[in-house]
Design a protein around this motif. Structure first.
Motif, short mmCIF file in Angstrom:
data_model
loop_
_atom_site.label_atom_id
_atom_site.label_comp_id
_atom_site.label_asym_id
_atom_site.label_seq_id
_atom_site.Cartn_x
_atom_site.Cartn_y
_atom_site.Cartn_z
N THR A 1 13.89 12.91 1.74
CA THR A 1 14.93 11.93 2.03
C THR A 1 14.65 10.62 1.29
OG1 THR A 1 16.19 10.88 3.83
CG2 THR A 1 13.83 11.13 4.19
N VAL A 2 15.46 9.62 1.54
CA VAL A 2 15.26 8.29 0.96
C VAL A 2 15.19 7.31 2.12
CG1 VAL A 2 16.36 8.66 -1.28
CG2 VAL A 2 17.77 8.10 0.70
N VAL A 3 14.69 6.12 1.84
CA VAL A 3 14.69 5.12 2.92
C VAL A 3 16.07 4.48 3.02
CG1 VAL A 3 13.68 2.95 3.71
CG2 VAL A 3 12.22 4.77 2.83
N VAL B 1 -4.18 7.80 17.63
CA VAL B 1 -3.21 7.49 18.69
C VAL B 1 -2.48 8.73 19.20
CG1 VAL B 1 -2.82 5.16 17.79
CG2 VAL B 1 -1.27 7.00 17.12
N GLY B 2 -2.80 9.89 18.63
CA GLY B 2 -2.12 11.12 19.06
C GLY B 2 -0.65 11.09 18.69
N TYR B 3 -0.39 10.82 17.43
CA TYR B 3 0.99 10.68 16.94
C TYR B 3 1.81 11.93 17.28
CZ TYR B 3 4.84 9.39 13.92
OH TYR B 3 6.08 9.05 13.45
N ASP B 4 2.99 11.75 17.87
CA ASP B 4 3.73 12.93 18.33
C ASP B 4 5.22 12.91 17.95
OD1 ASP B 4 4.53 10.86 19.92
OD2 ASP B 4 4.11 11.84 21.82
N LYS B 5 5.60 12.03 17.06
CA LYS B 5 7.01 12.00 16.63
C LYS B 5 7.13 12.67 15.26
CE LYS B 5 8.20 7.64 18.93
NZ LYS B 5 9.14 8.12 19.93
N GLU B 6 8.37 12.82 14.81
CA GLU B 6 8.55 13.19 13.41
C GLU B 6 8.03 12.03 12.57
OE1 GLU B 6 12.77 15.65 13.75
OE2 GLU B 6 12.70 13.72 12.73
N LEU B 7 7.61 12.36 11.35
CA LEU B 7 7.05 11.30 10.52
C LEU B 7 7.80 11.21 9.19
CD1 LEU B 7 4.75 9.19 10.08
CD2 LEU B 7 3.45 11.04 9.03
N GLY B 8 8.37 10.05 8.92
CA GLY B 8 8.89 9.76 7.59
C GLY B 8 7.69 9.27 6.79
N TYR B 9 7.25 10.08 5.84
CA TYR B 9 5.96 9.85 5.17
C TYR B 9 6.22 9.24 3.79
CZ TYR B 9 1.12 11.21 3.90
OH TYR B 9 -0.21 11.21 3.55
N GLY B 10 5.96 7.94 3.66
CA GLY B 10 6.19 7.22 2.40
C GLY B 10 5.14 7.60 1.38
N TYR C 1 8.85 14.34 6.92
CA TYR C 1 9.96 14.01 6.03
C TYR C 1 9.39 13.19 4.89
CZ TYR C 1 13.15 15.74 9.53
OH TYR C 1 13.81 16.57 10.40
N LEU C 2 9.49 13.71 3.69
CA LEU C 2 8.90 13.02 2.53
C LEU C 2 9.90 12.04 1.95
CD1 LEU C 2 7.16 16.01 0.74
CD2 LEU C 2 6.17 14.38 2.33
N ASP C 3 9.45 10.82 1.73
CA ASP C 3 10.34 9.82 1.14
C ASP C 3 9.55 8.70 0.49
OD1 ASP C 3 9.47 8.39 3.36
OD2 ASP C 3 11.46 8.05 4.21
N PRO C 4 10.22 7.76 -0.16
CA PRO C 4 9.50 6.61 -0.71
C PRO C 4 9.02 5.68 0.41
CG PRO C 4 11.67 6.90 -1.72
CD PRO C 4 11.65 7.75 -0.51
N ASP C 5 8.14 4.76 0.05
CA ASP C 5 7.62 3.79 1.03
C ASP C 5 8.74 2.95 1.65
OD1 ASP C 5 4.94 4.34 0.87
OD2 ASP C 5 4.46 2.68 -0.50
N CYS C 6 9.73 2.66 0.84
CA CYS C 6 10.78 1.72 1.26
C CYS C 6 11.99 1.95 0.33
CB CYS C 6 10.23 0.30 1.13
SG CYS C 6 11.32 -0.97 1.83
N GLY C 7 12.96 1.08 0.39
CA GLY C 7 14.12 1.21 -0.49
C GLY C 7 13.71 1.09 -1.96
N LEU C 8 14.48 1.74 -2.81
CA LEU C 8 14.12 1.80 -4.24
C LEU C 8 14.83 0.73 -5.07
CD1 LEU C 8 14.42 5.68 -4.48
CD2 LEU C 8 12.30 4.41 -4.77
N LYS C 9 15.52 -0.19 -4.43
CA LYS C 9 16.44 -1.08 -5.15
C LYS C 9 15.81 -1.92 -6.26
CE LYS C 9 16.12 -4.72 -1.70
NZ LYS C 9 16.79 -5.44 -0.63
N ARG C 10 14.53 -2.22 -6.15
CA ARG C 10 13.91 -3.11 -7.15
C ARG C 10 13.46 -2.37 -8.41
NH1 ARG C 10 15.62 -7.81 -5.66
NH2 ARG C 10 15.19 -8.32 -3.49
N LEU C 11 13.54 -1.08 -8.41
CA LEU C 11 13.04 -0.30 -9.55
C LEU C 11 14.14 -0.06 -10.57
CD1 LEU C 11 10.93 2.37 -7.63
CD2 LEU C 11 10.04 0.55 -9.09
N PRO C 12 13.77 0.14 -11.82
CA PRO C 12 14.78 0.60 -12.78
C PRO C 12 15.30 1.96 -12.29
CG PRO C 12 12.73 -0.03 -13.89
CD PRO C 12 12.43 -0.04 -12.44
N ARG C 13 16.58 2.19 -12.55
CA ARG C 13 17.19 3.39 -11.97
C ARG C 13 16.50 4.69 -12.42
NH1 ARG C 13 23.52 4.68 -12.70
NH2 ARG C 13 23.47 6.85 -12.05
#
Lengths: 320, 335
Positions: free
Chosen positions: B12-14, B255-264, B298-310
């Motif tokens: 996914t994406v952020v 902490v015994g993480y138990d949710k889905e994880l969006g992994y940046g 869920y694999l995705d970037p750390d954050c939004g990609l807006k600052r990068l060249p397209r």
């Protein structure tokens, strides 16, 4: 009582445009430097016009306080962005691959130029990053040891400051916002004080140890009260309760109260400020300042804060 | 046209994606008052279509509208909610600025802000799910000046109530994945701050039939608040890992993480494109902890990609998708 603005100031629309135009190759670097100097002089004279004698270099050509130094040192480069403490503001992370050695001076010619544009009675204040904060906000690669690095940074910054003083700076502000961070420890404070006392105590001009974005914890503050600087700054508006606790624990010989809110439009009342002045009784030297640099405000709001600071300082001076 | 999500390592994406020239021009015209809000959302559609296509071509499973209409994540909502004024320019980094909003009266919902773009993105997503991203109330308040409410809590809850109305409308139109962006939270890594966000999220999400509720966090001391984040009423925490060199990983176990994880897994502050191999290794590090299984990652970037060249943004997404493919093969989730 001394009254001064901490750190730098925001860029005007003109300064922002000039820098954008340089990035786009529309304006030469020389033209941009000239324009930024004009803007800088304007901001220094604004401080004088407000009634301040200590004039902060507004640093409008610096993207963050570490960058000009990191970019002028061998053994170090600047990398991606990282958040600057709890702000919606990011700095570029210096990465040390070996012990740094300066390839050029950052402050000497800068200070010479700025002093030329000030009246002789004005005291130019230069800002430099403190060695502890510099090292803490950097990435350290290879075999480098933190203690070695921090000592080396302190030596280089000292040389910069010595040159700045020779060139006419009369106030030196050492920025150590790390000491207000939630992760700062008593040992960090001891190290910062040790480095400052070793490298910055014989400059022959007023020195300021600046903490900001929060008051330091009482343990950290207790150590900072031993610093040999002319003033130690405490932000009393971001968390007055924490500031009270710190000041109840101890007060340094020279205290600068950060009483004008640098990150919000709203300011505390004069009564709140007076309460902190009560806590500061017994200090040898007292100053009032902003709670941090004003760079994170819109330019008009920042100018308004300078006026307010000057007025507040005047009112308080009369009352003392 | 349906799209079947993979059973594991969903990509996914952020949210944000580099602005296309069409989007930038539309924003300029809107700012100058040359086009109405309705026209604006029509004019920006080709930009949304382009960036959705980029995401699909890169192989992303859950896409977004790339936030093509948003000049800035806070300003966009502040301009469209009652109670905010748009302030003057404040620096974010280098010579990049945003117009820091001012809360000057009661904050209230006025009309849908994200619905048009989301509906359009959905129509061009070739059946892929489209995530809605909304700037959270905590961040809205933190990155604005508050001249009206007595304290931060009051302001945050007022914004949460206004944003709930937006979410209700989205849900009524079929939105199933709602992500609340709270990048300001990790800057104040204290329990009481997470509790405030929890209270705000409850205001916003309580009782709504949302299939997937996500909170996105980045760039701060997430490890200090991780235990409390588990109390948030969401299904997934989407967090930055790569930029901070995965220092958060051991804390998940602790902490015994138990949710889905969006992994940046890719750094949005660096133009270097991570290789699929690097991403696979990062996921293996996570799997070794035995905290979150492949189906909840869920694999995705750390954050939004807006600052990068397209082209860099797209290449990073391609690496993520390729890594996910390899991982599914490695862990028996293929087909």
């Amino acid at each position: 009582m001394e009254i001064f603005v901490l750190g730098g100031l925001p860029r005007s629309a003109r300064a922002r445009k000039i820098l954008r135009d340089v990035e786009r190759g529309l304006v030469s670097e020389a033209r941009a430097l000239q324009a930024l100097l004009e803007e800088t002089i304007g901001l220094m004279w604004f401080q004088l016009g407000a009634g301040l004698e200590v004039v902060s270099d507004p640093l409008i050509d610096w993207h963050d306080i570490l960058r000009p130094f990191a970019e002028s040192w061998r053994g170090c480069y600047v990398d991606g962005l990282a958040r600057f403490f709890d702000n919606n503001f990011f700095y570029r992370v210096p990465v040390f691959i070996e012990l740094p050695t300066p390839s050029r001076s950052v402050l000497r010619s800068r200070v010479s130029t700025l002093v030329e544009h000030l009246p002789s009675w004005a005291k130019l204040k230069v800002s430099v990053p403190g060695p502890l904060t510099f090292a803490k906000l950097s990435r350290v690669g290879g075999e480098l040891r933190f203690d070695q690095l921090v000592e080396e940074i302190a030596k280089i910054i000292r040389n910069e400051v010595v040159e700045a003083v020779e060139a006419g700076a009369r106030f030196v502000e050492i920025h150590e916002p790390w000491l207000s961070d939630v992760d700062a420890t008593r040992d960090d404070a001891k190290l910062a004080v040790e480095l400052i006392d070793k490298h910055f105590s014989d400059l022959g001009v007023a020195t300021v140890l600046a903490t900001y974005f929060q008051p330091p914890s009482p343990e950290v503050w207790e150590e900072l009260c031993n610093a040999g600087t002319s003033y130690v700054v405490i932000d009393v508006v971001d968390s007055p309760t924490r500031a009270r606790k710190a000041l109840e624990k101890c007060v340094p010989k020279g205290l600068a109260l950060g009483v004008v809110q640098a990150r919000d439009l709203v300011d505390p009342s004069v009564d709140v400020v007076k309460e902190f002045l009560e806590l500061a009784r017994g200090v040898d030297k007292l100053a009032v300042t902003t709670s941090a640099g004003l760079e994170l405000l819109p330019i008009d709001a920042a100018l308004d804060k300078i006026r307010r600071l000057a007025k507040l300082g005047e009112v308080l001076s009369r009352g003392l | 046209m349906g799209y079947e999500l993979p059973r594991a390592f969903v990509t996914t994406v952020v949210g944000s994606y580099p602005k296309t020239p069409v989007a930038s021009e539309a924003i300029r015209k809107r700012k100058r008052g040359e086009i109405s809000e309705e026209e604006f959302h029509r004019v920006v559609r080709p930009a949304i279509e382009e960036v959705v296509r980029d995401q699909i071509e890169a192989g992303i499973d859950i896409v977004s509208d790339g936030e093509q209409s948003r000049e800035d994540m806070v300003v966009y909502f502040a301009e469209r909610l009652r109670g905010f004024e748009i302030g003057d320019w404040v620096r974010v980094f280098d010579n990049v600025y945003f117009r820091k909003p001012i809360i000057s009266s009661v904050v209230e919902f006025e009309k849908p802000m994200t619905l048009d773009d989301w509906l359009f993105a959905k129509s061009v997503a070739r059946g892929r799910p489209v995530k809605v991203t909304i700037t959270g109330p905590y961040t809205m308040v933190d990155w604005s000046f508050n001249r009206f409410y007595r304290d931060r809590r009051e302001a945050v809850i007022a914004v949460a109530r206004a944003l709930r109305k937006e979410i209700e409308i989205l849900v009524n139109h079929g939105a199933e994945i709602i992500q609340i962006d709270e990048p300001a939270l990790p800057t104040r890594p204290f329990r009481e701050e997470v509790e405030l966000v929890k209270e705000a999220l409850e205001e916003m999400l309580r009782g709504l039939p949302i299939k997937k509720r996500i909170v996105h966090l980045c760039f701060g001391r997430i490890e200090k608040i991780l235990p409390y984040l588990l109390e948030l009423p969401v299904d997934q925490l989407d967090m930055e890992f790569k930029n901070s060199d995965f220092k958060l990983l051991p804390f998940l176990k602790e902490v015994g993480y138990d949710k889905e994880l969006g992994y940046g897994v890719v750094d949005v502050h660096s133009t270097r494109v991570e290789s699929p191999r690097e991403i696979v290794e990062a996921v293996e590090k996570l799997l070794k902890l035995d905290v979150v299984g492949p189906e909840k990652i869920y694999l995705d970037p750390d954050c939004g990609l807006k600052r990068l060249p397209r082209e860099v943004a797209k290449a990073k997404l391609r690496s993520i998708a390729e890594a996910a493919k390899q991982l599914r093969r490695m862990y028996g989730y293929e087909g």
